[in-house]
Design an enzyme around this catalytic site. Structure first.
Site, PDB file in Angstrom:
ATOM      1  N   HIS A  43       4.032   8.200   1.812  1.00 34.59           N
ATOM      2  CA  HIS A  43       5.286   7.579   1.364  1.00 34.59           C
ATOM      3  C   HIS A  43       6.390   8.640   1.277  1.00 34.59           C
ATOM      4  CE1 HIS A  43       2.166   4.991  -0.775  1.00 34.59           C
ATOM      5  NE2 HIS A  43       2.787   4.112  -0.028  1.00 34.59           N
ATOM      6  N   GLY A 153       5.469   3.432   8.083  1.00 34.46           N
ATOM      7  CA  GLY A 153       4.437   4.336   8.572  1.00 34.46           C
ATOM      8  C   GLY A 153       3.596   3.690   9.657  1.00 34.46           C
ATOM      9  N   ASP A 156       0.148   1.715   9.342  1.00 32.94           N
ATOM     10  CA  ASP A 156       0.081   0.250   9.457  1.00 32.94           C
ATOM     11  C   ASP A 156       0.778  -0.140  10.765  1.00 32.94           C
ATOM     12  OD1 ASP A 156      -0.862  -0.605   6.552  1.00 32.94           O
ATOM     13  OD2 ASP A 156       0.579   1.022   6.334  1.00 32.94           O
TER      14      ASP A 156
HETATM   15  P1  AMP Z   1       2.176   0.687   1.144  1.00 33.53           P
HETATM   16  O1  AMP Z   1       2.682   1.182  -0.169  1.00 33.53           O
HETATM   17  O2  AMP Z   1       0.739   1.005   1.379  1.00 33.53           O
HETATM   18  O3  AMP Z   1       2.536  -0.750   1.402  1.00 33.53           O
HETATM   19  O4  AMP Z   1       2.939   1.532   2.250  1.00 33.53           O
HETATM   20  C1  AMP Z   1       4.331   1.630   2.271  1.00 33.53           C
HETATM   21  C2  AMP Z   1       4.760   2.333   3.526  1.00 33.53           C
HETATM   22  O5  AMP Z   1       4.167   3.633   3.581  1.00 33.53           O
HETATM   23  C3  AMP Z   1       4.306   1.596   4.795  1.00 33.53           C
HETATM   24  O6  AMP Z   1       5.342   1.677   5.773  1.00 33.53           O
HETATM   25  C4  AMP Z   1       3.095   2.390   5.199  1.00 33.53           C
HETATM   26  O7  AMP Z   1       2.816   2.320   6.582  1.00 33.53           O
HETATM   27  C5  AMP Z   1       3.501   3.791   4.805  1.00 33.53           C
HETATM   28  N1  AMP Z   1       2.304   4.632   4.678  1.00 33.53           N
HETATM   29  C6  AMP Z   1       1.204   4.393   3.935  1.00 33.53           C
HETATM   30  N2  AMP Z   1       0.278   5.359   4.133  1.00 33.53           N
HETATM   31  C7  AMP Z   1       0.813   6.217   5.028  1.00 33.53           C
HETATM   32  C8  AMP Z   1       0.346   7.412   5.658  1.00 33.53           C
HETATM   33  N3  AMP Z   1      -0.850   7.931   5.404  1.00 33.53           N
HETATM   34  N4  AMP Z   1       1.167   8.048   6.527  1.00 33.53           N
HETATM   35  C9  AMP Z   1       2.403   7.536   6.813  1.00 33.53           C
HETATM   36  N5  AMP Z   1       2.895   6.415   6.255  1.00 33.53           N
HETATM   37  C10 AMP Z   1       2.101   5.759   5.377  1.00 33.53           C
END
Ligand code: AMP
EC number: 6.3.2.1
Length: 303
Positions: A43, A153, A156
Site C-alpha cells: 500500500h 497494485g 490484484d
Molecule cells: P487491499 O487493501 O488489499 O484491498 O489493497 C489495496 C490496494 O493495494 C490494491 O490496489 C492492491 O492491489 C494493492 N496491494 C495489495 N498488496 C499489494 C502488494 N503486495 N504489492 C502492491 N500492491 C498491493
C-alpha cells in the site's frame, strides 16, 4: 506529516474542492489510493507513487462488506487505524478517508456496477459477486473523490483489468495506474491477510512465488498453457498444506484462455499467470504478468 482524517463524504468533497480551487503544487492533480487498510509496504508503495505524481494524495480505508461472500473473512479482517494513519503520513498521504459502512451505504442500495467477461474466471469464478462489490465501491469512491489518477497494485491483476474496463466502458475521467507487486525478502507477496498464517503455513506459502519464479524457464522450454498449469500445480503440491483454488494462464487484460495449444513463447501476447491457494483458512493470491508481444523479444516480465 500527519494526514488529515476525514470520516464523511461531505467533508471529503469539501477538502478536495478547497484543494482544487487553490491549485497548488504538483499541477493541482489529485491521486487516489483505495484500500481496505491494515497497511503494508505494498500500500505504501502506491501512496508514495501518488504523492510523487500529484499535488494531493487521498487514501481511502474501507473494509467493503459487499465484496465479501458468505463465510469469507469480513468479520475478522485485520484493522489498525492508528498504525494505518502513521504509515499513510510517512508515505506522503494528505487526506485519509475513513467512512463507516453507514456513510458509504446509507439507505437501501438498488444500483450495482457489474463488469462482465473479465470477471468470469479466476477470482470472479471462486468468489461470486466479489467484483460487483469491488466495481460498485470503486465507482462510488471515484465519484466522491473525482481523482485525476488512481493507483492499484498488480497483486490484484484481475481487479486492475476490471477497473480499467469499467472506467473505459463508463467514460470515467480517471487515469488508472497499475503498480508492481511488493514482496517480502523471501518472495511472499505482501498482503493484509498474511497475518492469518501460522508459522508452518507462512513457510509453505512460499509455494506461490516459488512456482511463479519458474514460469519463465518453463515457457523458454516450450510449455503451452496446459503444460504450464500442470507444472505450476505440481510445484505447489510440493507444499503439503497447499490447497489450490486455481492455477491458470490467461491473456491480459482480456483474461481469456490462450487460443490453441502452441508453446506460449510462440504467441505474441501478454499473459497473466495467476494463482489462488488456500493454506488452512487463508486464501492467498499471486501472479506474474509476462509480456511476449514483441517479435523476437526475450521473455520479459511486464511492468
Ligand atoms: P487491499 O487493501 O488489499 O484491498 O489493497 C489495496 C490496494 O493495494 C490494491 O490496489 C492492491 O492491489 C494493492 N496491494 C495489495 N498488496 C499489494 C502488494 N503486495 N504489492 C502492491 N500492491 C498491493
Amino acid at each position: 506529516m500527519k494526514p488529515k482524517i476525514v470520516r464523511t463524504i461531505a467533508q471529503l468533497r469539501r477538502e478536495i474542492a478547497e484543494y482544487r480551487s487553490a491549485r497548488t503544487a504538483g499541477g493541482g492533480t489529485v491521486g487516489f489510493v483505495p484500500t481496505m487498510g491494515y497497511l503494508h509496504e505494498g500500500h505504501a508503495s502506491l501512496l508514495r507513487r501518488s504523492a510523487a505524481e500529484n499535488g494531493l494524495t487521498v487514501l481511502s480505508i474501507f473494509v467493503n462488506p459487499i465484496q465479501f461472500g458468505a463465510g469469507e473473512d469480513l468479520d475478522k479482517y485485520p484493522r489498525d487505524e492508528e498504525r494505518d494513519i502513521r504509515i499513510a503520513g510517512e508515505s506522503g498521504t494528505d487526506l485519509v478517508f475513513l467512512p463507516t459502512v453507514d456513510e458509504m451505504y446509507a439507505g437501501r442500495r438498488v444500483t450495482t456496477v457489474t463488469v462482465s467477461e473479465v470477471t468470469d474466471g479466476l477470482c470472479g469464478a471462486s468468489r461470486p459477486g466479489h467484483f460487483d462489490g469491488v466495481a460498485t465501491v470503486v465507482m462510488k469512491l471515484f465519484n466522491i473523490v473525482q481523482p485525476d489518477r488512481a493507483y492499484f497494485g498488480l497483486k490484484d491483476a484481475q481487479q486492475v483489468a476490471v477497473i480499467e474496463r469499467m472506467t473505459q466502458d463508463l467514460n470515467v475521467p480517471v487515469e488508472i495506474v497499475p503498480c508492481p507487486i511488493v514482496r517480502e525478502k523471501d518472495g511472499l507477496a505482501l498482503s493484509s491477510r498474511n497475518v492469518y498464517l501460522n508459522p508452518q503455513e507462512r513457510e509453505q506459502a512460499l509455494a506461490l512465488s516459488r512456482a511463479l519464479s519458474k514460469v519463465e524457464p518453463w515457457i523458454a522450454e516450450g510449455c503451452n498453457a496446459s503444460e504450464l498449469t500442470a507444472k505450476l500445480r505440481q510445484e505447489i503440491a510440493l507444499s503439503a498444506l497447499a490447497d489450490i483454488d486455481y492455477a491458470e494462464v490467461v491473456t491480459y487484460p482480456d483474461l481469456a484462455a490462450p487460443e490453441g495449444s502452441l508453446p506460449l513463447r510462440q504467441m505474441r501476447e501478454t499473459f497473466l499467470v495467476a494463482l489462488a491457494v488456500r493454506f488452512g483458512r487463508t486464501r492467498l493470491i499471486d501472479n506474474r504478468l509476462l509480456n511476449l508481444t514483441e517479435a523476437g523479444a526475450d521473455l520479459c516480465f511486464a511492468k
